[in-house]
Design an enzyme around this catalytic site. Structure first.
Site, PDB file in Angstrom:
ATOM      1  N   ASP A   1       6.914 -72.906  13.428  1.00  0.00           N
ATOM      2  CA  ASP A   1       8.046 -73.008  12.514  1.00  0.00           C
ATOM      3  C   ASP A   1       9.355 -72.629  13.197  1.00  0.00           C
ATOM      4  OD1 ASP A   1       6.431 -73.763  10.392  1.00  0.00           O
ATOM      5  OD2 ASP A   1       6.082 -71.694   9.755  1.00  0.00           O
TER       6      ASP A   1
ATOM      7  N   TYR B   1      -1.945 -65.156  18.158  1.00  0.00           N
ATOM      8  CA  TYR B   1      -0.536 -64.865  17.910  1.00  0.00           C
ATOM      9  C   TYR B   1      -0.256 -63.391  18.172  1.00  0.00           C
ATOM     10  CZ  TYR B   1       0.312 -69.346  15.544  1.00  0.00           C
ATOM     11  OH  TYR B   1       0.462 -70.678  15.249  1.00  0.00           O
TER      12      TYR B   1
END
Length: 267
Positions: A51, A109
């Site tokens: 994003d 992540y």
């Protein structure tokens, strides 16, 4: 010929990976270069569509080409044309049936947080600022509850469109750093905003506003309204892409339950 590209990027000045009608994206930067080289449109296919504001230490994409160019020349040509906030780490040729998205068996992540008396303008866009002192031990206790196969409906954006929200997490932990802490999470795949919701909840636990033992009930409830937090994008880094089961086994051992994707459900 199918080409696999390993890249890194600093996401602060991008609207995300996926191409947009207006604005700067990672996909737009690469497809512009490839169009110039091929004299026609070339579509790239990423392992993950990060994003706006999210960074990548390791990201992959593939594309098909009819050009007979050696791997190192592809890397040189793209790096020469790219802006300073994107870099091509490696280029290799793969089988024509390989797919960056569907052959991906895991992603890792890292969410970076710094803590100090004052905000540091030089960390703006790179780490998230949390001024409060947090209980790292309780945060780690809560983080452990996320490991395993669960329905993460209550820990993702309500805009998530995939049918199945069941994901498997192999790793979920808080790691203390010199300036604060990082949240490291590895899984078969992640839902829209899932990592940012997980860390936002863990921060609430660290502040004493939520308790670790709430996690099993929240997972069972599948109600996003009970976890109404989303951390900013700026601290989030896509750290590693696992393209083969052997890579996951190397990091997590032979007993790991690996989910082969080959579908659009495990994004």
């Amino acid at each position: 010929m199918r080409v696999l590209v390993n890249i890194s990027y600093q996401g602060s000045q991008f609207l995300g990976f996926q191409i947009q009608q207006h604005g700067r994206t990672i996909q737009q930067q690469f497809e512009k270069i490839l169009k110039r080289m091929h004299k026609h449109e070339v579509r790239i296919h990423p392992s993950s569509r990060t994003d706006r504001g999210v960074h990548a230490i390791e990201q992959y994409f593939h594309f098909d080409t009819e050009l007979n160019i050696p791997e190192q020349q592809w890397q040189y040509a793209m790096n020469r044309a790219l802006p300073d906030d994107i870099y091509v780490n490696d280029v290799s040729f793969v089988n024509d049936d390989f797919h960056c998205r569907y052959d991906c068996v895991g992603k890792s992540y890292r969410y970076k947080i710094y803590q100090s008396a004052h905000k540091d303008p030089f960390l703006c866009g790179l780490k998230t600022y949390v001024p409060e002192q947090l209980d790292i031990e309780k945060m780690n206790m809560a983080a452990q509850h996320f490991i395993g196969t669960h329905d993460f409906t209550g820990f993702c954006s309500q805009k998530t469109e995939v049918e199945s929200k069941i994901r498997t997490l192999y790793e979920s932990r808080i790691e203390k750093t010199e300036s604060g802490f990082d949240y490291i999470v590895t899984g078969s795949g992640f839902l829209y905003n899932m990592v940012r919701v997980l860390i936002a909840f863990l921060i609430e636990v660290g502040k004493g506003k939520r308790e670790p033992q709430e996690v099993p009930q929240l997972l069972e409830a599948r109600d996003r309204n009970q976890v109404p937090f989303t951390a900013p994008a700026e601290g989030l880094y896509l750290e590693k892409i696992y393209l083969t089961p052997n890579e996951l086994i190397q990091d997590f051992g032979n007993n790991i339950k690996i989910h082969q994707k080959k579908s659009s459900q495990n994004l």
